[in-house]
Design an enzyme around this catalytic site. Structure first.
Site, PDB file in Angstrom:
ATOM      1  N   ASP A   1      42.607  42.526  42.025  1.00 31.06           N
ATOM      2  CA  ASP A   1      41.916  41.857  43.110  1.00 31.06           C
ATOM      3  C   ASP A   1      42.638  40.534  43.338  1.00 31.06           C
ATOM      4  OD1 ASP A   1      40.083  41.278  45.017  1.00 31.06           O
ATOM      5  OD2 ASP A   1      38.427  40.875  43.644  1.00 31.06           O
TER       6      ASP A   1
ATOM      7  N   TRP B   1      34.903  40.807  48.663  1.00 36.83           N
ATOM      8  CA  TRP B   1      34.119  41.957  48.209  1.00 36.83           C
ATOM      9  C   TRP B   1      34.352  43.161  49.128  1.00 36.83           C
ATOM     10  CZ3 TRP B   1      32.824  41.977  43.550  1.00 36.83           C
ATOM     11  CH2 TRP B   1      32.417  40.812  42.905  1.00 36.83           C
TER      12      TRP B   1
ATOM     13  N   LYS C   1      34.296  28.423  30.281  1.00 38.56           N
ATOM     14  CA  LYS C   1      35.346  27.474  29.941  1.00 38.56           C
ATOM     15  C   LYS C   1      34.754  26.115  29.618  1.00 38.56           C
ATOM     16  CE  LYS C   1      39.018  29.195  32.821  1.00 38.56           C
ATOM     17  NZ  LYS C   1      39.614  28.953  34.126  1.00 38.56           N
TER      18      LYS C   1
ATOM     19  N   GLN D   1      27.842  42.923  38.742  1.00 37.08           N
ATOM     20  CA  GLN D   1      28.472  43.600  39.877  1.00 37.08           C
ATOM     21  C   GLN D   1      27.488  44.422  40.697  1.00 37.08           C
ATOM     22  OE1 GLN D   1      31.378  42.973  40.882  1.00 37.08           O
ATOM     23  NE2 GLN D   1      32.064  41.808  39.110  1.00 37.08           N
TER      24      GLN D   1
ATOM     25  N   PRO E   1      38.876  46.218  40.107  1.00 32.57           N
ATOM     26  CA  PRO E   1      40.051  45.364  39.936  1.00 32.57           C
ATOM     27  C   PRO E   1      39.689  43.962  39.447  1.00 32.57           C
ATOM     28  CG  PRO E   1      39.453  45.506  42.254  1.00 32.57           C
ATOM     29  CD  PRO E   1      38.520  46.428  41.513  1.00 32.57           C
TER      30      PRO E   1
END
Length: 1063
Positions: A88, A541, A617, A577, A49
């Site tokens: 998520d 998590w 960013k 991940q 997600p």
RNA sequence: GGGCGUGUAGCUUAGUUUGGCUGGAGCACCCGGCUGAUAACCGGGAGGUCACAGGUUCAAAUCCUGUCAUGCCCA
């Protein structure tokens, strides 16, 4: 089905957006699942997600591509592949975003604002970019059920998470402890490493060397610290068991001037690492004895602040212990240990049984009873006073200013304290063996992500701190009785309802603050206490780690769905991940189900910017996928991402590469389709008309060749998909489309379709193109779902996404045409010879349009059935196979370095020299007779390779090929009037055709033509002139030797001036 | 500081498992050719310190050791 729909110009963006509309109208995604529903073997996928509180970037596209691609591929293979979206929605990032928005920079501020309102804001914030995610997902063609997603903030999801936590609780895997975290007392917040990284600053701080007086000996152990405020919390000293220490006696006062407080008197004895004497001591001193670290272990010393910590029942308190992490790179080789204020300290304290007591409160101030001068004061303000206190008691050896990077709060700029926070843990260390075993059962791509990256991590597995002192998250469902300290974990809403006190309301949703208000009746025998919930939320998590069952609200609902999909067949996320979602899924399934939760895991490399820097960013280098959605389209982006590099390699994103995918793969494919469909429409070609069908065996060798290539390429494509080598598969298919299909088959077939009359050969070509295009579309469809679908629809009227995979599936029938390896080999040779011919011409300075009288092919298999094609390619009048090599060629001998090297070793250069000088015929004779000895080495046929090169005087070239051996092409360079006439004619035709194109004439349009030649021009034969008139569709044509009118088109070839006019 | 990746032409990359002939492609560039064939195609050219430094070997992009850069995770 009637004739295929003719294709027009390509506009990838409108092609794709109108297909999106069609998919939506026809519900193609749902159909592709429904079509497989009856009895099909499921292939299960679990969506990792994403969080929708940030804008999706190009790096999100790549993981969605690899998810989508595999699911589509498996669907076509005949599996039923359901795909549920997920979001998520909990966690610190959400809170931070809202805190910034509302300018709530501390926990106090949040509580003043109101937890209920704050969480409401968090819940809204989570959906900020949901629309952007949805648009991106749909535009890129990722088929996933966005209308029925699992959402981690839903009560159903939370209830499943609660249930799983209770399983752990019941197995005794859940326990309370401490976790040392960087903590800001001003905001009342502990920080993740990500946030800590935001606030590192270089600071100059007091550092001290402290004398710890041994209890039973007249000596002090020196230890060093940069955080004097942790000294009241000291409960132990750590030494390296293998480090050499010395006990030294001060013999004289310091020679140079002493800076700051502290000191030592003559005859005082101190202990420190031998290697660090010079760096630490400022006095003359004699070594009295050397002591190994392990000999120091066990000695007791006098506490610095005797009132600060209660050592009762902790016999190891204020003793020296051994620890592996002690080094002699700085300090004194002795590490001051304050259990609650450092991670190493805490772990060591737990191991050694040191008292775990705070000397500092959650507000950052010393707790009452630490020391009369320190109690209640902010720790960072006390450095000077602590140093003074130590000085007064002769416990300070030296102070100095130490400059280092230290984490600061990025909000308040205050230094962070490493602080042991109360925390709940899952006892992962208890299941280390199982989780290691399960990890090895997962099929990882690449394998090292599982074996090494994850394996390494698991071999050092630590207990998982799953609680957070936060507001927005899944509440930890543990209640504690204030009277008898009984702990109880709630595993369902029903259980809460059953156990809650009469005064407690059921919460409107399973979030704080509502669940905080629920009290439970203590289940302990005879206790009438009202249990209070632990105020924590879960690590997010943990939330996502529950996805495999919580997405179904298992075990409360959908047990069939869960049973049918666990463990899932496939998950795919980026490599970061490994210790994130890949781990939490595995950790949860190991502890709850004693099982793996996924069978295959594809771990993707990151997308970096074109300079190899990560996209962020702050750098402003994030690529917006819409830049390409709106230009080259999704297919090109997806194809680019698949073919650019191995899925697990980090990829530097190159916008130019997307353009290249478009220009090469998609434009070429489209033009092949366009070529086919336009003629097919013109001729009313009907692929389903059995009377017009030509069996493959009756088609031309060219047709059978491309069909055989299609079979080979499809088989390789499938094999590479299975081996996770998607990039290789894509590159090979691209080569097939661009090189074999477009640049050879279509080019060589053009004239076959120009013929306006119906013929079996034309129909053969059309059936072949039809079949090749459809299979290519099927192979491409999982990767690039748009254009292949459009082509499939144009050709058959049906979508490619309901089609069966053409190769290698046990569930559906293979639909590949027959393979003919010999034919492929022959054609490969023909093409190589065509290329060779062009090179020969360039080298012999013979332009392509000027024909050659003869050409010979020497060696190789019989390719006479392709002589017409090859003669055309080479512009040769007569092409023949020639057996007599020596007519054109001579032999040379090349050394086989691999064989010779292992035989001759250091004499290799000398042997090579001799070989180069020797006469090839002699060498060969000698080898044959077994008498070829060079530098003492017996040379055999193994050691050499025979090659042929053309004799001087021929325009020739020899190619060497593993499959067909040496093949030579020889061209006759002689010229005569007939050839010159033909060459000139071809040049004129070429110019006139260019002119037709320039004038935008229809292909069928007729012209009036006049050609003027100058007086030097050779005569053009009647035959050639007729050919010219025919090729240019000239109804009236005149050849003139008069002087041409001024201002008309002209060109010069081989010194001949040609004028012409077209009307 | 530790673990796991990555580093080859201006750019994107193949080759590294199993050492061996001149390190192979595509994009961009230059020259030429071809084309009712597209933003295409074909031939040739130029462009390489295979990140760097050592080592092993007759032979290293490939194996070993170290260093640097870069990415992820952990500290």
């Amino acid at each position: 089905m009637a004739a295929p729909k003719p294709a027009g110009d390509l506009d990838p963006v409108s092609l794709e957006t109108s297909l999106m509309q069609i998919w939506s109208d026809e519900n193609t995604f749902a159909q592709s699942i429904e079509a497989r529903r009856d009895g099909a073997t499921p292939f299960t996928f679990l969506e990792g997600p994403p969080t929708a509180n940030g804008k999706p970037g190009i790096h999100h596209v790549i993981s969605r591509l690899f998810k989508d691609m595999v699911c589509r591929w498996k669907t076509m293979e005949g599996h039923i592949v359901e795909r549920k979206a997920g979001w998520d929605t909990h966690g610190l990032p959400v809170e931070i975003e809202v805190q910034k928005q509302l300018d709530l920079m501390s926990n106090e501020a949040i509580e003043a604002f109101g937890m209920e309102a704050f969480n409401q804001k968090c819940k809204e914030s989570v959906w900020t970019y949901e629309a952007a995610w949805r648009e991106m997902t749909e535009r890129m063609g990722f088929w996933v059920d966005l209308d029925d997603p699992y959402v981690t903030l839903h009560d159903e999801y939370i209830e499943s998470a609660w249930w799983s936590l209770k399983q752990m609780f019941d197995k005794g895997l859940l326990f309370r402890g401490h976790k040392v975290l960087p903590y800001c007392p001003q905001t009342g917040t502990s920080y993740s490493s990500h946030e800590v990284a935001l606030g590192y600053k270089e600071v100059a701080e007091p550092a001290v060397f402290v004398k710890f007086k041994l209890a039973d000996e007249n000596a002090s152990v020196l230890a060093w610290t940069t955080t004097p405020w942790t000294l009241p919390g000291n409960v132990g000293l750590a030494v390296g068991p293998d480090v050499t220490y010395v006990r030294v006696r001060i013999t004289a006062p310091p020679s140079d001037s002493w800076e700051g407080r502290g000191g030592a008197v003559v005859d005082e004895e101190v202990i420190l690492a031998k290697d660090l004497m010079g760096a630490v001591l400022r006095h003359q001193a004699d070594i009295i004895e050397e002591i190994s670290g392990s000999d120091l272990v066990g000695k007791s010393y006098v506490p610095l602040f005797p009132d600060a910590i209660d050592g009762t029942n902790h016999p190891s308190a204020w003793t020296i212990v051994g620890a592996d992490f002690v080094t002699t790179s700085d300090g004194t080789g002795v590490v001051h240990t304050a259990v609650m204020y450092g991670e190493d300290d805490y772990n060591l304290g737990m191991k050694e049984g040191f008292p775990a007591q705070h000397t500092v409160g959650i507000d950052g101030r010393f707790v009452k009873g630490t020391h009369s001068q320190l109690d209640g004061r902010y720790v960072k303000d006390c450095d000077e006073d602590i140093i003074d206190l130590l000085t007064d008691e002769n416990k300070l050896y030296r102070e100095h200013i130490y400059t280092h990077d230290y984490p600061h709060c990025w909000r308040t700029d205050h230094p962070l304290l490493y602080y042991a926070m109360d925390s709940w843990f899952v006892k992962m260390t208890a299941v280390k063996e199982q989780i290691t075993q399960y990890n090895s059962e997962v099929e990882w791509a690449p394998s090292w992500t599982g074996e090494k990256r994850m394996g390494e991590w698991l071999s050092n597995i630590k207990d998982w701190a799953i609680s957070r002192e936060r507001y927005w998250g899944t509440p930890i469902p543990v209640w504690i009785c204030p009277d008898c300290e009984t702990e109880h974990c709630i595993g369902s809403i029903a259980e809460m309802e059953e156990m809650k006190t009469a005064d407690s309301e059921m919460p409107p949703e399973l979030h704080r603050p509502y669940v905080d208000d629920v009290k439970l009746n203590c289940p302990s025998n005879g206790c009438s206490g009202e249990m209070v919930r632990e105020p924590y939320v879960m690590d997010c998590w943990f939330d996502s780690g529950c996805a495999s069952f919580a997405q179904w609200h298992y075990p409360f609902e959908n047990t069939d769905k869960f049973d049918g999909s666990f463990p899932v067949d496939y998950i795919c996320e980026a490599v970061d991940q490994t210790r994130g979602w890949f781990y939490s899924l595995l950790a949860v399934s190991t502890t709850v189900f004693d099982s793996i939760s996924y069978r295959r895991c594809l771990s993707l490399g990151h997308i970096l910017d074109k300079d190899g820097k990560k996209m962020s960013k702050s750098r402003g280098n994030v690529v917006n996928p819409w830049d390409h959605f709106n230009k080259e389209g999704s297919d090109s982006i997806r194809w680019y991402m698949m073919t650019q590099s191995a899925p697990w390699s980090p990829t530097n994103f190159d916008p130019n590469g997307v353009r290249e995918s478009y220009a090469k793969m998609f434009l070429t494919l489209w033009n092949v389709h366009r070529f086919h469909s336009e003629y097919a429409a013109l001729d009313g070609f009907d692929p389903d008309d059995e009377s017009g069908y030509v069996p493959v065996a009756e088609r031309s060798p060219l047709d059978r060749w491309i069909l055989s290539r299609l079979h080979s390429v499809a088989q390789d494509y499938q094999d590479q998909f299975v081996a996770w080598d998607f990039h290789k598969a894509g590159r090979d298919l691209e080569t097939f489309v661009v090189n074999d299909l477009s640049n050879w088959y279509v080019r060589r077939s053009r004239r076959r379709l120009w013929d306006e009359a119906d013929s079996s050969d034309k129909r053969s070509c059309q059936h072949t193109l039809h079949e090749v295009l459809l299979t290519v579309c099927k192979l491409m469809a999982p990767v690039a779902p748009f254009m292949p679908d459009q082509i499939h629809r144009d050709l058959t009227g049906t979508t490619v996404h309901l089609a069966d995979w053409p190769v290698g599936s046990k569930l559906v029938e293979s639909t590949l045409p027959p393979q003919n390896w010999a034919l492929e080999q022959e054609m490969a040779l023909v093409r190589t010879l065509a290329e060779t011919g062009r090179r020969v011409r360039v080298e012999a300075n013979r332009r392509q349009r000027l024909p050659c009288r003869s050409g010979w092919i020497v060696g190789g298999p019989d390719i006479s059935r392709f002589h017409d094609i090859l003669a055309d390619e080479l512009n040769v009048e007569v092409l023949t196979a020639e057996e007599n090599l020596e007519r054109f060629q001579r032999m040379v001998i090349e050394p086989n370095r691999k064989a010779l090297g292992s035989k001759c070793r250091q004499d290799l250069p000398a042997v090579l020299d001799l070989l180069a000088q020797a006469d090839p015929d002699n060498i060969l004779l000698e080898i044959d007779a077994g008498i070829c000895i060079l530098e003492g080495y017996d040379i055999t046929m193994e050691d050499i390779e025979i090659r042929y090169v053309e004799k001087d005087g021929f325009a020739a070239s020899t190619i060497s090929d593993d499959d067909v051996g040496d093949v030579s092409l020889v061209l006759d360079m002689s010229l005569d009037n007939q050839l010159i006439s033909k060459g000139l004619t071809r040049d004129i035709i070429r110019r006139i055709q260019a002119k037709r194109k320039e004038l935008n004439l229809e292909m069928e349009a007729n012209i009036e033509l006049t050609v003027w030649l100058d007086e030097n021009a050779p005569e053009i034969s009647q035959n050639d002139w007729n050919h010219l008139v025919n090729e240019t569709r000239a109804t009236g044509a005149e050849l003139s030797l008069d002087s041409p009118p001024a201002g008309i088109d002209s060109f010069n070839v081989d010194g001949i001036e040609v004028h012409f006019s077209v009307s």
